[in-house]
Design a protein around this motif. Structure first.
Motif, PDB file in Angstrom:
ATOM      1  N   LEU A   1       0.821  -1.211   0.000  1.00  0.00           N
ATOM      2  CA  LEU A   1       0.000   0.000   0.000  1.00  0.00           C
ATOM      3  C   LEU A   1       0.861   1.269   0.000  1.00  0.00           C
ATOM      4  O   LEU A   1       0.362   2.347   0.314  1.00  0.00           O
ATOM      5  CB  LEU A   1      -0.925  -0.008   1.234  1.00  0.00           C
ATOM      6  CG  LEU A   1      -1.864  -1.219   1.357  1.00  0.00           C
ATOM      7  CD1 LEU A   1      -2.622  -1.175   2.675  1.00  0.00           C
ATOM      8  CD2 LEU A   1      -2.843  -1.279   0.185  1.00  0.00           C
ATOM      9  N   SER A   2       2.138   1.135  -0.349  1.00  0.00           N
ATOM     10  CA  SER A   2       3.074   2.262  -0.305  1.00  0.00           C
ATOM     11  C   SER A   2       3.564   2.632  -1.686  1.00  0.00           C
ATOM     12  O   SER A   2       3.713   1.780  -2.568  1.00  0.00           O
ATOM     13  CB  SER A   2       4.294   1.913   0.556  1.00  0.00           C
ATOM     14  OG  SER A   2       3.930   1.583   1.865  1.00  0.00           O
ATOM     15  N   HIS A   3       3.859   3.929  -1.872  1.00  0.00           N
ATOM     16  CA  HIS A   3       4.537   4.390  -3.073  1.00  0.00           C
ATOM     17  C   HIS A   3       6.036   4.129  -2.948  1.00  0.00           C
ATOM     18  O   HIS A   3       6.608   4.152  -1.850  1.00  0.00           O
ATOM     19  CB  HIS A   3       4.319   5.893  -3.273  1.00  0.00           C
ATOM     20  CG  HIS A   3       2.920   6.247  -3.663  1.00  0.00           C
ATOM     21  ND1 HIS A   3       2.400   5.984  -4.906  1.00  0.00           N
ATOM     22  CD2 HIS A   3       1.920   6.863  -2.958  1.00  0.00           C
ATOM     23  CE1 HIS A   3       1.152   6.411  -4.967  1.00  0.00           C
ATOM     24  NE2 HIS A   3       0.832   6.946  -3.805  1.00  0.00           N
ATOM     25  N   VAL A   4       6.677   3.875  -4.076  1.00  0.00           N
ATOM     26  CA  VAL A   4       8.130   3.709  -4.110  1.00  0.00           C
ATOM     27  C   VAL A   4       8.797   5.071  -3.912  1.00  0.00           C
ATOM     28  O   VAL A   4       8.380   6.074  -4.508  1.00  0.00           O
ATOM     29  CB  VAL A   4       8.574   3.105  -5.455  1.00  0.00           C
ATOM     30  CG1 VAL A   4      10.100   3.065  -5.560  1.00  0.00           C
ATOM     31  CG2 VAL A   4       7.991   1.712  -5.624  1.00  0.00           C
ATOM     32  N   ILE A   5       9.811   5.125  -3.073  1.00  0.00           N
ATOM     33  CA  ILE A   5      10.616   6.338  -2.908  1.00  0.00           C
ATOM     34  C   ILE A   5      11.814   6.236  -3.838  1.00  0.00           C
ATOM     35  O   ILE A   5      12.603   5.293  -3.754  1.00  0.00           O
ATOM     36  CB  ILE A   5      11.071   6.505  -1.448  1.00  0.00           C
ATOM     37  CG1 ILE A   5       9.859   6.749  -0.540  1.00  0.00           C
ATOM     38  CG2 ILE A   5      12.072   7.648  -1.319  1.00  0.00           C
ATOM     39  CD1 ILE A   5      10.190   6.840   0.930  1.00  0.00           C
TER      40      ILE A   5
ATOM     41  N   VAL B   1     -12.088  -0.421   4.949  1.00  0.00           N
ATOM     42  CA  VAL B   1     -11.929   0.477   3.808  1.00  0.00           C
ATOM     43  C   VAL B   1     -13.242   1.206   3.557  1.00  0.00           C
ATOM     44  O   VAL B   1     -14.294   0.585   3.417  1.00  0.00           O
ATOM     45  CB  VAL B   1     -11.517  -0.296   2.542  1.00  0.00           C
ATOM     46  CG1 VAL B   1     -11.476   0.645   1.334  1.00  0.00           C
ATOM     47  CG2 VAL B   1     -10.157  -0.951   2.739  1.00  0.00           C
ATOM     48  N   VAL B   2     -13.158   2.540   3.508  1.00  0.00           N
ATOM     49  CA  VAL B   2     -14.309   3.374   3.162  1.00  0.00           C
ATOM     50  C   VAL B   2     -14.188   3.734   1.685  1.00  0.00           C
ATOM     51  O   VAL B   2     -13.279   4.473   1.286  1.00  0.00           O
ATOM     52  CB  VAL B   2     -14.349   4.649   4.028  1.00  0.00           C
ATOM     53  CG1 VAL B   2     -15.504   5.554   3.589  1.00  0.00           C
ATOM     54  CG2 VAL B   2     -14.463   4.294   5.506  1.00  0.00           C
ATOM     55  N   ARG B   3     -15.081   3.194   0.850  1.00  0.00           N
ATOM     56  CA  ARG B   3     -15.048   3.485  -0.582  1.00  0.00           C
ATOM     57  C   ARG B   3     -15.727   4.830  -0.844  1.00  0.00           C
ATOM     58  O   ARG B   3     -16.906   5.015  -0.548  1.00  0.00           O
ATOM     59  CB  ARG B   3     -15.780   2.397  -1.355  1.00  0.00           C
ATOM     60  CG  ARG B   3     -15.332   0.982  -1.069  1.00  0.00           C
ATOM     61  CD  ARG B   3     -13.983   0.666  -1.665  1.00  0.00           C
ATOM     62  NE  ARG B   3     -13.655  -0.747  -1.474  1.00  0.00           N
ATOM     63  CZ  ARG B   3     -12.440  -1.246  -1.535  1.00  0.00           C
ATOM     64  NH1 ARG B   3     -11.415  -0.449  -1.803  1.00  0.00           N
ATOM     65  NH2 ARG B   3     -12.222  -2.534  -1.348  1.00  0.00           N
ATOM     66  N   VAL B   4     -14.960   5.758  -1.394  1.00  0.00           N
ATOM     67  CA  VAL B   4     -15.469   7.101  -1.664  1.00  0.00           C
ATOM     68  C   VAL B   4     -15.927   7.161  -3.127  1.00  0.00           C
ATOM     69  O   VAL B   4     -15.147   6.841  -4.025  1.00  0.00           O
ATOM     70  CB  VAL B   4     -14.382   8.153  -1.398  1.00  0.00           C
ATOM     71  CG1 VAL B   4     -14.892   9.545  -1.723  1.00  0.00           C
ATOM     72  CG2 VAL B   4     -13.911   8.063   0.056  1.00  0.00           C
TER      73      VAL B   4
ATOM     74  N   ALA C   1      -7.244  -2.986  -3.923  1.00  0.00           N
ATOM     75  CA  ALA C   1      -6.967  -4.423  -3.809  1.00  0.00           C
ATOM     76  C   ALA C   1      -7.448  -5.013  -2.491  1.00  0.00           C
ATOM     77  O   ALA C   1      -7.340  -6.224  -2.289  1.00  0.00           O
ATOM     78  CB  ALA C   1      -5.463  -4.674  -3.971  1.00  0.00           C
ATOM     79  N   LEU C   2      -7.975  -4.163  -1.598  1.00  0.00           N
ATOM     80  CA  LEU C   2      -8.395  -4.640  -0.282  1.00  0.00           C
ATOM     81  C   LEU C   2      -9.895  -4.899  -0.247  1.00  0.00           C
ATOM     82  O   LEU C   2     -10.673  -4.191  -0.886  1.00  0.00           O
ATOM     83  CB  LEU C   2      -8.047  -3.610   0.795  1.00  0.00           C
ATOM     84  CG  LEU C   2      -6.572  -3.299   1.011  1.00  0.00           C
ATOM     85  CD1 LEU C   2      -6.416  -2.315   2.156  1.00  0.00           C
ATOM     86  CD2 LEU C   2      -5.781  -4.569   1.280  1.00  0.00           C
ATOM     87  N   PRO C   3     -10.317  -5.887   0.547  1.00  0.00           N
ATOM     88  CA  PRO C   3     -11.748  -6.067   0.793  1.00  0.00           C
ATOM     89  C   PRO C   3     -12.226  -4.988   1.763  1.00  0.00           C
ATOM     90  O   PRO C   3     -11.399  -4.303   2.391  1.00  0.00           O
ATOM     91  CB  PRO C   3     -11.814  -7.454   1.431  1.00  0.00           C
ATOM     92  CG  PRO C   3     -10.499  -7.601   2.121  1.00  0.00           C
ATOM     93  CD  PRO C   3      -9.495  -6.886   1.251  1.00  0.00           C
TER      94      PRO C   3
ATOM     95  N   PHE D   1       1.260  -1.804   4.535  1.00  0.00           N
ATOM     96  CA  PHE D   1       0.802  -3.018   3.872  1.00  0.00           C
ATOM     97  C   PHE D   1      -0.353  -3.627   4.648  1.00  0.00           C
ATOM     98  O   PHE D   1      -0.601  -3.285   5.806  1.00  0.00           O
ATOM     99  CB  PHE D   1       1.937  -4.037   3.728  1.00  0.00           C
ATOM    100  CG  PHE D   1       2.494  -4.549   5.042  1.00  0.00           C
ATOM    101  CD1 PHE D   1       1.969  -5.680   5.654  1.00  0.00           C
ATOM    102  CD2 PHE D   1       3.535  -3.887   5.682  1.00  0.00           C
ATOM    103  CE1 PHE D   1       2.474  -6.148   6.857  1.00  0.00           C
ATOM    104  CE2 PHE D   1       4.056  -4.335   6.890  1.00  0.00           C
ATOM    105  CZ  PHE D   1       3.508  -5.472   7.475  1.00  0.00           C
ATOM    106  N   ALA D   2      -1.058  -4.513   3.985  1.00  0.00           N
ATOM    107  CA  ALA D   2      -2.166  -5.222   4.605  1.00  0.00           C
ATOM    108  C   ALA D   2      -1.935  -6.718   4.485  1.00  0.00           C
ATOM    109  O   ALA D   2      -1.337  -7.197   3.517  1.00  0.00           O
ATOM    110  CB  ALA D   2      -3.495  -4.840   3.952  1.00  0.00           C
ATOM    111  N   VAL D   3      -2.413  -7.449   5.474  1.00  0.00           N
ATOM    112  CA  VAL D   3      -2.358  -8.909   5.466  1.00  0.00           C
ATOM    113  C   VAL D   3      -3.781  -9.432   5.336  1.00  0.00           C
ATOM    114  O   VAL D   3      -4.650  -9.085   6.149  1.00  0.00           O
ATOM    115  CB  VAL D   3      -1.706  -9.450   6.757  1.00  0.00           C
ATOM    116  CG1 VAL D   3      -1.675 -10.971   6.720  1.00  0.00           C
ATOM    117  CG2 VAL D   3      -0.306  -8.893   6.934  1.00  0.00           C
ATOM    118  N   LEU D   4      -4.005 -10.242   4.302  1.00  0.00           N
ATOM    119  CA  LEU D   4      -5.294 -10.855   4.077  1.00  0.00           C
ATOM    120  C   LEU D   4      -5.189 -12.342   4.374  1.00  0.00           C
ATOM    121  O   LEU D   4      -4.358 -13.039   3.780  1.00  0.00           O
ATOM    122  CB  LEU D   4      -5.761 -10.666   2.629  1.00  0.00           C
ATOM    123  CG  LEU D   4      -6.373  -9.330   2.241  1.00  0.00           C
ATOM    124  CD1 LEU D   4      -5.394  -8.189   2.400  1.00  0.00           C
ATOM    125  CD2 LEU D   4      -6.875  -9.387   0.811  1.00  0.00           C
ATOM    126  N   ASN D   5      -5.966 -12.833   5.309  1.00  0.00           N
ATOM    127  CA  ASN D   5      -5.978 -14.241   5.648  1.00  0.00           C
ATOM    128  C   ASN D   5      -7.252 -14.876   5.102  1.00  0.00           C
ATOM    129  O   ASN D   5      -8.268 -14.206   4.921  1.00  0.00           O
ATOM    130  CB  ASN D   5      -5.905 -14.431   7.164  1.00  0.00           C
ATOM    131  CG  ASN D   5      -4.534 -14.114   7.704  1.00  0.00           C
ATOM    132  OD1 ASN D   5      -3.535 -14.607   7.206  1.00  0.00           O
ATOM    133  ND2 ASN D   5      -4.461 -13.277   8.724  1.00  0.00           N
TER     134      ASN D   5
END
Length: 304
Positions: free
Chosen positions: A88-92, A169-172, A273-275, A299-303
């Motif tokens: 969930l991060s941008h590349v520096i 996640v709040v979908r706008v 990409a997140l639920p 980042f997120a962990v999806l189990n």
């Protein structure tokens, strides 16, 4: 099932605090067809959970093709089903733009591989890089010290506000600028990382990213999140507050959330990409004293 192998061997163990142990004809799962005596000794110690071992002498070793019986240190054909990590991060990168008009990072060599060869043994070399960057670069976290003098900085922010948080996640809706209190009303936010998915990250690195129509969180919505006990609030836009001239330089979302000890993560990406729920969120910075903001690897962990 792939081929599986076991080692049969004798072992003589000496302990650092005295005494010893001897085994004959011991059989142990091994990861492949070949294994050195040193690797087998380490696997043997791990399998038995032996402490304070000074030396293991292996003898009479033979390798047998045989199904594994189970043991510590060897895992074959056992992936974790369904578990997934989402970046969930941008590349520096060198010279990148995060906020328009703010300098990008400068990445250089402090020690090159070639220069390091004079410092180490032949065949041993290292690279050490150096980076000069603003704390507000890429995807970063704001702590209370970013807004309030004397408040908690990076060292004072507890990990239970930054790591392994249940997320929502709040979908706008597309074209929405102001994320208001009513838009948040359907969601359970207490104790959670509340991530505002606006889709604005699609413009990251372009002039439009800093445009006036960038989405933001209203002051009333920030107060609602603070009152409900949100653990963290993140957004994939340029700022969690309205940055237009009409806002008059006020930052009600920053002010309210950080006064309540709620960290803010800005410039997220990949929230599509997140639920809606059912994941764990992490955005932890290093513990740098005296700083209120710093880049994170979010980042997120999806189990399953």
């Amino acid at each position: 099932m792939s081929e599986q192998w076991r080692a049969q061997f004798d072992a003589e163990v000496s302990f650092a605090n005295g005494g010893g142990l001897r085994t004959e004809g011991f059989r142990l799962d091994i990861p492949g067809r070949e294994i050195t005596d040193d690797d087998l000794a380490a696997l043997f110690v791990r399998h038995l959970g032996l402490l304070m071992v000074a030396e293991v002498r292996i003898s009479e070793k033979s390798i047998i093709q045989e199904p594994h019986k189970g043991g510590r240190g060897v895992t074959v054909d056992q992936p974790t089903p369904g578990r997934r990590l989402v970046e969930l991060s941008h590349v520096i990168s060198e010279g990148m733009t995060t906020l328009p008009g703010w300098p990008g990072p400068r990445i250089t060599d402090w020690l090159t591989f070639a220069a390091s060869r004079d410092r180490y043994a032949p065949g041993t070399e290292f690279h050490v890089a150096r980076i000069d960057l603003l704390a507000n670069t890429g995807t970063y976290v704001d702590t209370p010290a970013h807004r309030w003098s004397g408040a908690d900085d990076l060292t004072g922010m507890s990990l239970d506000r930054l790591a392994d948080l249940p997320g929502v996640v709040v979908r706008v809706p597309a074209g929405t600028r102001a994320v208001d209190r009513l838009m948040l009303a359907p969601y359970e936010v207490t104790g959670r990382a509340v991530l505002l998915h606006t889709g604005w990250d699609a413009h990251f690195g372009t002039e439009r990213y800093g445009a006036p129509e960038a989405p933001y969180l209203t002051g009333d919505a920030a107060r609602a999140l603070a009152d409900a006990g949100a653990a963290l609030v993140g957004i994939d836009s340029i700022n969690i507050d309205d940055m237009t001239p009409a806002a008059g330089g006020e930052r009600p979302a920053h002010s309210t959330l950080l006064a309540a000890g709620i960290p803010i993560v800005e410039h997220l990406t990949g929230l599509d990409a997140l639920p809606p729920t059912g994941f764990r969120f992490t955005a932890a910075p290093p513990m740098v004293a005296g700083m209120g903001t710093f880049p994170v690897r979010a980042f997120a962990v999806l189990n399953p």
